[in-house]
Design a protein around this motif. Structure first.
Motif, PDB file in Angstrom:
ATOM      1  N   ARG A 164       0.882  -1.388  -0.086  1.00 14.68           N
ATOM      2  CA  ARG A 164      -0.078   0.136  -0.207  1.00 14.68           C
ATOM      3  C   ARG A 164       0.954   1.246   0.140  1.00 14.68           C
ATOM      4  NH1 ARG A 164      -5.277  -1.390   0.990  1.00 14.68           N
ATOM      5  NH2 ARG A 164      -5.559  -3.260   1.950  1.00 14.68           N
ATOM      6  N   SER A 169       0.213   5.307  -4.904  1.00 16.13           N
ATOM      7  CA  SER A 169      -1.295   5.629  -5.185  1.00 16.13           C
ATOM      8  C   SER A 169      -1.716   7.017  -5.709  1.00 16.13           C
ATOM      9  CB  SER A 169      -1.890   5.201  -3.660  1.00 16.13           C
ATOM     10  OG  SER A 169      -1.916   3.817  -3.404  1.00 16.13           O
ATOM     11  N   LEU A 185      -7.393   0.842  -9.209  1.00 19.33           N
ATOM     12  CA  LEU A 185      -6.402   0.506  -8.455  1.00 19.33           C
ATOM     13  C   LEU A 185      -6.555  -0.542  -7.363  1.00 19.33           C
ATOM     14  CD1 LEU A 185      -3.354   1.499  -8.035  1.00 19.33           C
ATOM     15  CD2 LEU A 185      -4.439   3.231  -6.520  1.00 19.33           C
ATOM     16  N   PRO A 188      -4.771  -0.349  -2.588  1.00 14.81           N
ATOM     17  CA  PRO A 188      -4.453   1.042  -2.551  1.00 14.81           C
ATOM     18  C   PRO A 188      -3.821   1.637  -1.172  1.00 14.81           C
ATOM     19  CG  PRO A 188      -6.643   0.909  -2.385  1.00 14.81           C
ATOM     20  CD  PRO A 188      -6.385  -0.545  -2.724  1.00 14.81           C
TER      21      PRO A 188
END
Length: 427
Positions: A164, A169, A185, A188
């Motif tokens: 993550r 992101s 996505l 994320p």
């Protein structure tokens, strides 16, 4: 440098600045949209000032209304510019947020490797994979990297992050904005900084759905050039640092301007240690005067998971735990170089901390610290040392204020306003 002496309990009310970690990607998002943006609650720390300089060098116009110095207006420009100066860009980590905007404006982005705090490897591999999914080409050398846009594609871009990553992101979100393409996505990062970008894009007409497994983003049905208004959220890390300082001195204070969800893991940690703390509206209240230390061991493990402890909360919690009973564990694998900065500085004050690995340590409190000369080798080390200095016998002198001011416009002044015995001195 500043001199810190043992303080009586910190009391009063204080309001945090806007978040540096949220302001930087929002400034880059404004540039990526290529339309006028009014961004309010912008902090005045040096990293934000550096980002504004980079935007200006790359052709965007920025201005601050005389009546409101904490609002910044970002205006697109069609005048080609040489681009960000590599020497200046190397001073901050967040220069990588500018890649999508530069690709949209010029079709290429040449930037140095990320700078900022020296707290471990700052890999760009996940960023490059994001750009490759959009069809961009990336080349690297010892000095930095070059991303070049190819012929624009169509349809949804789908990718899954292996972990993550906040930076990757945000890179995916902003690259989708520049490409005008839907994004799906997986895995994320859902930190407040990422969510603030998503919410800002919603204001600009983008549709999104946010879940722990998948984040989706879809372009607006029509393109607008109207001015939009965003606001930088309050600095959760500054709020957490001030809360730990209040707790360390046995004080009572209200810290305004922060979202409760953003500081929930830190509030849980304070209550676990026996320091009454809660959130009401936008105010974090700490009532350490009524504290009854539990002696329970604190496990402060930095995490990228939703609802996990932000790595930037770990240093102030460590400084606080030195004065509380119990054997406490701290770990930060996200920033593997942070303990290498912080632990030697705390040791100068007499702290005994057992290093289990480069990213994990254990300490048993309460410990009695003694004032000494220490150095803010990075932002969070500096803030933790200020907390430690409030409880150490004698005078603690903290150098490296330029590091501290990269993330906080003036944290010592806020502590002084709560009653801390702290002043700036000339070396």
């Amino acid at each position: 440098m500043v001199a810190v002496r043992p303080s009586s309990p910190l009391t009063g009310s204080i309001t945090v600045d806007g978040s540096k970690n949220a302001a930087l990607p929002l400034l880059a998002a404004a540039a990526a949209l290529h339309r006028p943006v009014h961004l309010s609650n912008v902090p005045s720390n040096t990293d934000v000032e550096t980002m504004l300089i980079l935007l200006q060098q790359a052709g965007w116009r920025t201005a601050r209304p005389v009546s409101d110095p904490h609002t910044t207006v970002i205006l697109p420009s069609d005048k080609p510019q040489p681009g960000p100066d590599s020497e200046i860009a190397a001073h901050i980590r967040a220069s990588y947020y500018l890649v999508p905007a530069l690709l949209g404006a010029y079709g290429r982005a040449r930037l140095p490797w990320p700078g900022g705090c020296r707290i471990g490897e700052r890999g760009m591999e996940q960023h490059f994979k994001v750009y490759e999914r959009f069809g961009d080409r990336t080349t690297v050398d010892d000095n930095g990297y070059l991303v070049e846009a190819t012929a624009g594609g169509t349809g949804t871009v789908s990718l899954v992050l292996p972990f993550r990553s906040r930076g990757a992101s945000i890179a995916a979100l902003l690259r989708a904005v520049v490409a005008g393409r839907p994004l799906r996505l997986g895995h994320p990062n859902l930190s407040p900084e990422v969510i603030s970008v998503v919410e800002a894009l919603q204001v600009a007409g983008w549709e999104s759905r946010v879940g722990e497994s998948v984040l989706t983003l879809s372009p607006p049905t029509s393109v607008s050039t109207e001015t939009i208004a965003w606001a930088v959220p309050g600095d959760k890390v500054e709020a957490g640092t001030l809360a730990c300082a209040v707790a360390a001195t046995g004080g009572d204070a209200r810290i305004h301007g922060v979202c409760g969800d953003d500081v929930a893991p830190l509030v849980s940690g304070l209550n676990w240690l026996g320091v009454p703390a809660d959130i009401e509206g936008d105010a974090l209240t700490v009532r350490a005067h009524d504290a009854e230390p539990t002696g329970r061991p604190l496990r402060a493990i930095a995490s990228l998971s939703p609802g996990g402890l932000d790595a930037d909360f770990e240093p102030p919690l460590m400084a606080l735990a030195l004065g509380l009973p119990g054997t406490h564990l701290f770990a930060d694998t996200i920033n593997p170089g942070r303990h290498g900065n912080l632990l030697p500085q705390l040791a100068r004050l007499g702290a005994e901390i057992h290093e289990l690995s480069p990213t994990e340590c254990r300490l048993t409190g309460p410990q009695r610290l003694t004032g000494a000369g220490v150095e803010a080798t990075d932002i969070r080390t500096g803030s933790a040392l200020l907390i430690a200095g409030l409880t150490a016998r004698g005078v603690t002198t903290l150098g490296g204020l330029e590091q501290l001011r990269r993330g906080h416009a003036d944290l010592p002044t806020k502590l002084f306003a709560l009653g801390a015995d702290i002043c700036e001195v000339t070396p």
